[in-house]
Enzyme design. Sequence first.
Site, mmCIF file in Angstrom:
data_model
loop_
_atom_site.group_PDB
_atom_site.id
_atom_site.type_symbol
_atom_site.label_atom_id
_atom_site.label_comp_id
_atom_site.label_asym_id
_atom_site.label_seq_id
_atom_site.Cartn_x
_atom_site.Cartn_y
_atom_site.Cartn_z
ATOM 1 N N ASP A 1 49.301 9.018 0.173
ATOM 2 C CA ASP A 1 49.844 10.520 0.339
ATOM 3 C C ASP A 1 50.297 11.153 -0.558
ATOM 4 O O ASP A 1 50.796 12.245 -0.734
ATOM 5 C CB ASP A 1 50.330 10.546 1.865
ATOM 6 C CG ASP A 1 51.811 9.709 1.865
ATOM 7 O OD1 ASP A 1 51.801 8.990 0.984
ATOM 8 O OD2 ASP A 1 52.312 9.746 3.055
ATOM 9 N N GLU B 1 53.512 3.550 7.085
ATOM 10 C CA GLU B 1 55.129 3.386 6.738
ATOM 11 C C GLU B 1 55.706 3.046 8.048
ATOM 12 O O GLU B 1 55.575 3.708 8.975
ATOM 13 C CB GLU B 1 55.500 4.632 6.216
ATOM 14 C CG GLU B 1 55.034 5.056 4.816
ATOM 15 C CD GLU B 1 55.793 6.024 4.021
ATOM 16 O OE1 GLU B 1 56.891 6.575 4.621
ATOM 17 O OE2 GLU B 1 55.150 6.672 3.128
ATOM 18 N N GLU C 1 58.676 -0.946 -1.137
ATOM 19 C CA GLU C 1 58.853 0.190 -2.208
ATOM 20 C C GLU C 1 60.347 0.205 -2.315
ATOM 21 O O GLU C 1 61.213 0.363 -1.463
ATOM 22 C CB GLU C 1 58.463 1.581 -1.644
ATOM 23 C CG GLU C 1 58.843 2.677 -2.720
ATOM 24 C CD GLU C 1 57.591 3.857 -2.581
ATOM 25 O OE1 GLU C 1 57.040 3.760 -1.518
ATOM 26 O OE2 GLU C 1 58.017 4.859 -3.265
HETATM 27 O O1 KIV Z 1 51.423 7.186 -1.515
HETATM 28 C C1 KIV Z 1 51.401 6.490 -2.471
HETATM 29 O O2 KIV Z 1 51.176 6.506 -3.651
HETATM 30 C C2 KIV Z 1 52.321 5.266 -1.966
HETATM 31 C C3 KIV Z 1 52.705 4.237 -2.941
HETATM 32 C C4 KIV Z 1 53.962 4.963 -3.588
HETATM 33 C C5 KIV Z 1 52.786 3.093 -2.804
HETATM 34 O O3 KIV Z 1 52.715 4.818 -0.694
#
Ligand code: KIV
Length: 258
Positions: A43, A114, A181
């Site tokens: 995202d 997430e 992260e």
């Molecule tokens: O959306 C994304 O690019 C991510 C990365 C930061 C792991 O979730």
Amino acid sequence: MKNTVKTILKKKGAEKIAMITAYDAMFAKLADAAGIDIILVGDSVGNTVLGMKSTVGVTLDTMIHHTAAVARADTNALVLADLPFCRAHYSFDSLLDDCRRLVQEGGADAIKIEGGAEIADKIEKLVNAGIAVMGHIGLEPQQVLKLGGYRKFGNSDAERQKLLNDAKALESAGAFSILMEMTAGDLAAEITRSVSVPTIGIGSGGSCDGQVLVCADILGLSPRAPSFVKRYADLGAIISAAYAEYVSDVKSGKFPQE
Ligand code: KIV
């Protein structure tokens, strides 16, 4: 050979996993040709290519649109799609339908969500329904409005314990991998040792089973990349120079030449 959840699981302890974001077929093909194991349709499409300030404004339809573009590249890399802001917190039926759409309409091989222990029961039900899920803990960028910014996670004892519990809960729920992260490096190492599934790190040190970065950051296409990023190319400068030469050629009549 096409990467699947099975081939990714087998890499733990055997070989490091290389993961990168892509948002369209052109960049997906380039990443695949380089031997990337997992392409994340993140995202982060919101802040990298759609001009948004964060990932919060990215919708499910946007994710399906970009996932379908990546899936059309027909990669050996496993195609992983992000579930957008808030959607893991709706009812299970609604979450299942979102994942179904990302898989059936977007062509995703797996979904990244997430959240930790608080959504583990839903992840277990998704896995039972046939959805392959990667967890995402530590900094969860979709929480930016609540956090008031981005920061490192795992510096206090309470936060370390919470992240360890989250990782364990995701593993028990059947997540095939866990992304961490901006997690303290020693904690990311401890979590990597204590779960049986591969961990993928971003800004979380070198001990994870794999690494992910945002393509625009490593290619020199982001105005500001996080400090942990290694820039492998300065495509921004190359593209700007090429565009400027094209403009000059058109204006001067140098291009096209009869
Ligand atoms: O959306 C994304 O690019 C991510 C990365 C930061 C792991 O979730």
